[in-house]
Design a protein around this motif. Structure first.
Motif, mmCIF file in Angstrom:
data_model
loop_
_atom_site.group_PDB
_atom_site.id
_atom_site.type_symbol
_atom_site.label_atom_id
_atom_site.label_comp_id
_atom_site.label_asym_id
_atom_site.label_seq_id
_atom_site.Cartn_x
_atom_site.Cartn_y
_atom_site.Cartn_z
ATOM 1 N N SER A 35 37.987 45.642 39.772
ATOM 2 C CA SER A 35 39.302 45.254 39.260
ATOM 3 C C SER A 35 39.197 44.689 37.846
ATOM 4 O O SER A 35 38.226 44.002 37.514
ATOM 5 N N SER A 43 49.753 45.279 28.596
ATOM 6 C CA SER A 43 49.244 46.522 29.167
ATOM 7 C C SER A 43 47.895 46.898 28.553
ATOM 8 O O SER A 43 47.395 47.998 28.769
ATOM 9 N N ILE A 68 42.983 55.194 40.200
ATOM 10 C CA ILE A 68 43.253 53.944 39.487
ATOM 11 C C ILE A 68 44.622 53.471 39.946
ATOM 12 O O ILE A 68 45.604 54.214 39.868
ATOM 13 N N THR A 69 44.686 52.232 40.434
ATOM 14 C CA THR A 69 45.931 51.669 40.945
ATOM 15 C C THR A 69 46.323 50.456 40.099
ATOM 16 O O THR A 69 45.517 49.552 39.893
ATOM 17 N N GLY A 70 47.549 50.460 39.597
ATOM 18 C CA GLY A 70 48.031 49.349 38.776
ATOM 19 C C GLY A 70 49.062 48.511 39.506
ATOM 20 O O GLY A 70 49.805 49.026 40.360
ATOM 21 N N SER A 85 53.212 48.463 35.068
ATOM 22 C CA SER A 85 52.131 48.848 35.980
ATOM 23 C C SER A 85 51.558 50.208 35.604
ATOM 24 O O SER A 85 50.330 50.397 35.556
ATOM 25 N N ARG A 88 49.440 50.089 32.486
ATOM 26 C CA ARG A 88 48.104 49.539 32.745
ATOM 27 C C ARG A 88 47.178 50.613 33.317
ATOM 28 O O ARG A 88 46.010 50.698 32.939
ATOM 29 N N VAL A 89 47.708 51.435 34.216
ATOM 30 C CA VAL A 89 46.919 52.547 34.758
ATOM 31 C C VAL A 89 46.530 53.502 33.637
ATOM 32 O O VAL A 89 45.369 53.916 33.525
ATOM 33 N N SER A 108 46.607 58.658 40.325
ATOM 34 C CA SER A 108 47.129 57.599 39.458
ATOM 35 C C SER A 108 48.263 56.926 40.212
ATOM 36 O O SER A 108 49.301 57.540 40.459
ATOM 37 N N SER A 110 50.886 53.693 40.674
ATOM 38 C CA SER A 110 51.550 52.550 40.056
ATOM 39 C C SER A 110 52.383 51.826 41.119
ATOM 40 O O SER A 110 53.363 52.365 41.611
ATOM 41 N N ARG A 126 46.732 43.472 37.536
ATOM 42 C CA ARG A 126 45.431 44.133 37.497
ATOM 43 C C ARG A 126 45.528 45.642 37.645
ATOM 44 O O ARG A 126 46.572 46.206 37.968
ATOM 45 N N ALA A 127 44.391 46.278 37.396
ATOM 46 C CA ALA A 127 44.198 47.696 37.686
ATOM 47 C C ALA A 127 42.890 47.824 38.452
ATOM 48 O O ALA A 127 41.893 47.188 38.102
#
Length: 296
Positions: A35, A43, A68-70, A85, A88-89, A108, A110, A126-127
């Motif tokens: 993370s 961002s 990748i999860t934002g 979100s 950020r991803v 991807s 969000s 976070r991402a």
């Protein structure tokens, strides 16, 4: 003296077992996660977190990224947080895409403020990168491809309306799924379509991303996607079914197996309010997408 030795040995063995238990999920499934945290309303990573990301990139040039999860905290509007979100991803993806391998079915995701699980707001900004290390790539097909589960064809499921589940106020979709049982119906009010079309509106993306995340996280979960329309007395073009099918297409394109997704269109046969509706609020309640939990 003997008692002390036995006590020390027992504590030592418990410590070893605790460490082994902590490491077990990664050792067994092969997927790792890391993370990176963002400052409020930002961002882009600050210098400390960017250095952490660059260090991770150097150590993982032969790893492979799965997703990748934002997410954001809950400050601000949901629309603003959804956009933040995704930014950020995108920021993390653009930093890693050249240096680290990306799996072809990369996701991807969000979540916006729906990903806010911690009481500490800073921990929600976070991402998360989910990846396979080089040592696990030889087993990639085994680790990533879930086993096909045979589905009983004769199982009768009795629908349970969402209101009858008495979910906690403000419960997220993920929390509702966790508390549900086969037959539970859950409304997805943020998934909307263009008028007289099965084209999904862009504002629906965060809700669909959350559904993808939940299905990906729970490989045994099977759902029925149910379409409903409003404002007319008959679904002449079977639009409710086409809308349910469109949701399924999006999920399948994001690597969710089609055998986990049943679709059904109910037209105007199950309205929340009598037709013709008295106002747009009632029409919106009738014009909805629901999922029914089939298997967990």
């Amino acid at each position: 003296m003997v008692f002390n030795l036995i006590f020390v040995k027992t504590i030592y063995m418990k410590s070893i077992l605790a460490v082994a238990f902590f490491l077990l999920p990664f050792a067994f499934f092969g997927q790792e996660s890391v993370s990176f945290y963002f400052d409020n309303n930002k961002s882009e990573l600050n210098k400390v977190e960017l250095a952490k990301l660059n260090t991770w990139i150097l150590a993982n040039k032969k790893s492979k990224i799965l997703s990748i999860t934002g997410s954001t905290d809950e400050v601000g509007s949901s629309g603003y947080n959804d956009t933040l979100s995704q930014k950020r991803v995108d920021y993390i993806f653009n930093k890693v895409k050249v240096a680290v391998k990306i799996r072809e079915d990369f996701k991807s995701i969000s979540l916006g403020e729906k990903g806010a699980k911690s009481k500490n707001k800073a921990e929600n900004r976070r991402a998360i990168i989910v990846f396979l290390q080089e040592k696990d790539l030889a087993k990639e097909a085994e680790l990533i491809k879930p086993k096909v589960v045979e589905v009983p064809k004769t199982t009768e499921i009795i629908p349970i309306e969402e209101k009858d589940m008495n979910f906690p106020e403000g419960a997220t979709l993920e929390e509702k799924v966790e508390l549900s049982r086969p037959g539970t119906l859950i409304v997805l009010p943020e998934i909307q379509f263009y008028k007289n079309s099965f084209g999904i509106m862009p504002s629906s993306k965060p809700s669909i991303d959350e559904l993808i995340y939940i299905l990906d996280k729970n490989p045994n979960l099977r759902i029925e996607i149910q379409g409903h329309i409003c404002c007319v007395t008959q679904d002449h073009n079977n639009l409710s079914l086409e809308r349910a099918k469109q949701i399924r297409r999006v999920l399948v394109s994001n690597s969710i197996r089609q055998d986990r997704l049943v679709v059904k269109g109910f037209g105007v046969s199950k309205p929340k309010f009598a037709i013709p509706e008295a106002n747009e609020e009632q029409a919106l309640a009738n014009r909805r997408v629901e999922i029914m939990i089939l298997q967990k």
